[in-house]
Design a protein around this motif. Structure first.
Motif, PDB file in Angstrom:
ATOM      1  N   UNK A 128       0.847  -1.201   0.000  1.00 10.44           N
ATOM      2  CA  UNK A 128       0.000   0.000   0.000  1.00 10.44           C
ATOM      3  C   UNK A 128       0.885   1.254   0.000  1.00 10.44           C
ATOM      4  N   UNK A 129       1.896   1.229   0.836  1.00 13.09           N
ATOM      5  CA  UNK A 129       2.796   2.385   0.939  1.00 13.09           C
ATOM      6  C   UNK A 129       3.544   2.590  -0.382  1.00 13.09           C
ATOM      7  N   UNK A 130       4.011   1.492  -0.942  1.00 13.82           N
ATOM      8  CA  UNK A 130       4.750   1.567  -2.201  1.00 13.82           C
ATOM      9  C   UNK A 130       3.891   2.159  -3.330  1.00 13.82           C
ATOM     10  N   UNK A 131       2.593   1.835  -3.292  1.00 14.08           N
ATOM     11  CA  UNK A 131       1.680   2.310  -4.337  1.00 14.08           C
ATOM     12  C   UNK A 131       1.160   3.719  -4.053  1.00 14.08           C
ATOM     13  N   UNK A 132       1.537   4.277  -2.902  1.00  8.95           N
ATOM     14  CA  UNK A 132       1.060   5.616  -2.554  1.00  8.95           C
ATOM     15  C   UNK A 132      -0.341   5.611  -1.999  1.00  8.95           C
ATOM     16  N   UNK A 133      -0.755   4.487  -1.415  1.00  2.55           N
ATOM     17  CA  UNK A 133      -2.099   4.394  -0.826  1.00  2.55           C
ATOM     18  C   UNK A 133      -2.206   5.165   0.481  1.00  2.55           C
ATOM     19  N   UNK A 134      -3.437   5.222   0.983  1.00 10.40           N
ATOM     20  CA  UNK A 134      -3.697   5.954   2.232  1.00 10.40           C
ATOM     21  C   UNK A 134      -3.968   5.006   3.386  1.00 10.40           C
ATOM     22  N   UNK A 135      -3.486   3.770   3.276  1.00 11.87           N
ATOM     23  CA  UNK A 135      -3.802   2.795   4.314  1.00 11.87           C
ATOM     24  C   UNK A 135      -5.123   2.123   4.010  1.00 11.87           C
ATOM     25  N   UNK A 136      -5.566   1.261   4.919  1.00 14.29           N
ATOM     26  CA  UNK A 136      -6.794   0.492   4.675  1.00 14.29           C
ATOM     27  C   UNK A 136      -8.018   1.396   4.634  1.00 14.29           C
ATOM     28  N   UNK A 137      -8.907   1.092   3.687  1.00 14.43           N
ATOM     29  CA  UNK A 137     -10.136   1.867   3.542  1.00 14.43           C
ATOM     30  C   UNK A 137     -11.318   0.913   3.418  1.00 14.43           C
ATOM     31  N   UNK A 138     -12.507   1.443   3.692  1.00  9.92           N
ATOM     32  CA  UNK A 138     -13.721   0.615   3.581  1.00  9.92           C
ATOM     33  C   UNK A 138     -13.881   0.074   2.169  1.00  9.92           C
ATOM     34  N   UNK A 139     -14.421  -1.133   2.089  1.00 12.96           N
ATOM     35  CA  UNK A 139     -14.512  -1.846   0.801  1.00 12.96           C
ATOM     36  C   UNK A 139     -15.121  -1.004  -0.326  1.00 12.96           C
ATOM     37  N   UNK A 140     -16.296  -0.432  -0.097  1.00 16.86           N
ATOM     38  CA  UNK A 140     -16.989   0.206  -1.225  1.00 16.86           C
ATOM     39  C   UNK A 140     -16.212   1.381  -1.819  1.00 16.86           C
ATOM     40  N   UNK A 141     -15.781   2.379  -1.025  1.00 17.32           N
ATOM     41  CA  UNK A 141     -15.015   3.463  -1.647  1.00 17.32           C
ATOM     42  C   UNK A 141     -13.667   2.997  -2.174  1.00 17.32           C
ATOM     43  N   UNK A 142     -13.042   2.033  -1.490  1.00 14.78           N
ATOM     44  CA  UNK A 142     -11.724   1.563  -1.940  1.00 14.78           C
ATOM     45  C   UNK A 142     -11.824   0.915  -3.325  1.00 14.78           C
ATOM     46  N   UNK A 143     -12.820   0.052  -3.518  1.00 19.71           N
ATOM     47  CA  UNK A 143     -12.955  -0.643  -4.808  1.00 19.71           C
ATOM     48  C   UNK A 143     -13.481   0.323  -5.876  1.00 19.71           C
ATOM     49  N   UNK A 144     -14.404   1.211  -5.506  1.00 22.83           N
ATOM     50  CA  UNK A 144     -14.923   2.185  -6.484  1.00 22.83           C
ATOM     51  C   UNK A 144     -13.796   3.060  -7.007  1.00 22.83           C
ATOM     52  N   UNK A 145     -12.924   3.532  -6.123  1.00 24.34           N
ATOM     53  CA  UNK A 145     -11.804   4.373  -6.564  1.00 24.34           C
ATOM     54  C   UNK A 145     -10.835   3.565  -7.419  1.00 24.34           C
ATOM     55  N   UNK A 146     -10.613   2.310  -7.057  1.00 21.50           N
ATOM     56  CA  UNK A 146      -9.711   1.464  -7.848  1.00 21.50           C
ATOM     57  C   UNK A 146     -10.296   1.233  -9.239  1.00 21.50           C
ATOM     58  N   UNK A 147     -11.610   1.102  -9.328  1.00 21.50           N
ATOM     59  CA  UNK A 147     -12.252   0.927 -10.635  1.00 21.50           C
ATOM     60  C   UNK A 147     -12.109   2.177 -11.490  1.00 21.50           C
ATOM     61  N   UNK A 148     -12.105   3.322 -10.852  1.00 23.72           N
ATOM     62  CA  UNK A 148     -12.006   4.589 -11.587  1.00 23.72           C
ATOM     63  C   UNK A 148     -10.588   4.840 -12.076  1.00 23.72           C
ATOM     64  N   UNK A 149      -9.613   4.149 -11.490  1.00 26.40           N
ATOM     65  CA  UNK A 149      -8.207   4.389 -11.840  1.00 26.40           C
ATOM     66  C   UNK A 149      -7.853   3.899 -13.228  1.00 26.40           C
ATOM     67  N   UNK A 150      -8.392   2.753 -13.639  1.00 31.20           N
ATOM     68  CA  UNK A 150      -7.992   2.179 -14.933  1.00 31.20           C
ATOM     69  C   UNK A 150      -9.205   1.835 -15.755  1.00 31.20           C
TER      70      UNK A 150
END
Ligand code: SF4
Length: 150
Positions: A128-150
């Motif tokens: 997570x740190x290597x990828x520049x993440x913000x630490x653990x996040x709740x499933x729905x916003x975490x996956x929604x944001x990941x879907x928006x990335x690519x």
């Protein structure tokens, strides 16, 4: 609002490979559990608990969502996980997050003890740190944001 720079494709592939390797390592050290697939743990409003995902897990889960033909997550009126299918099965089972693999309900035997999986959690946090993440996040916003990335 400034968007974070996206990791290059090679970094993303390496990250997804690392998540897969962590899940494969977890598979090699199963503890006796009696999961009856009641999916009670996927009904967040009932349990009051929601899985938290590191960025690598979210990117891997998003890959599973895309593979199932979806582009986004639709919240469920009953407050259950948006990845729970109508027939009561996880729609991204092979891509499900670490918490879904280690948090069993009380009836099934309870969650894996931290000492059993601490090294794997540390690997997910390091990624997570290597990828520049913000630490653990709740499933729905975490996956929604990941879907928006690519
Ligand atoms: S990702 Fe799958 S296993 Fe995890 S809470 Fe959602 S439906 Fe359940």
């Amino acid at each position: 609002m400034s968007r974070k720079k996206q990791p290059p494709d090679s970094t993303l592939k390496a990250a997804l490979d690392e998540v897969k390797a962590i899940y494969a390592e977890l598979e090699k050290r199963p503890l006796q559990r009696d999961c009856q697939m009641r999916t009670q743990c996927c009904h967040f409003r009932l349990t009051g608990r929601t899985p938290f995902l590191t960025l690598g897990e979210a990117l891997y889960a998003a890959q599973g969502v895309r593979a199932s033909g979806r582009k986004d997550l639709k919240p469920r009126p009953d407050g259950a996980c948006p990845l729970l299918g109508k027939e009561g099965r996880c729609t991204i089972y092979l891509h499900r997050p670490f918490g879904c693999r280690t948090h069993f309900c009380h009836e099934a035997g309870g969650m894996y003890p931290r000492k059993h999986i601490a090294d794997l959690i540390h690997r997910l946090e390091a990624l997570d740190e290597k990828l520049g993440g913000d630490g653990s996040r709740e499933l729905e916003p975490a996956v929604s944001d990941a879907l928006a990335k690519r």
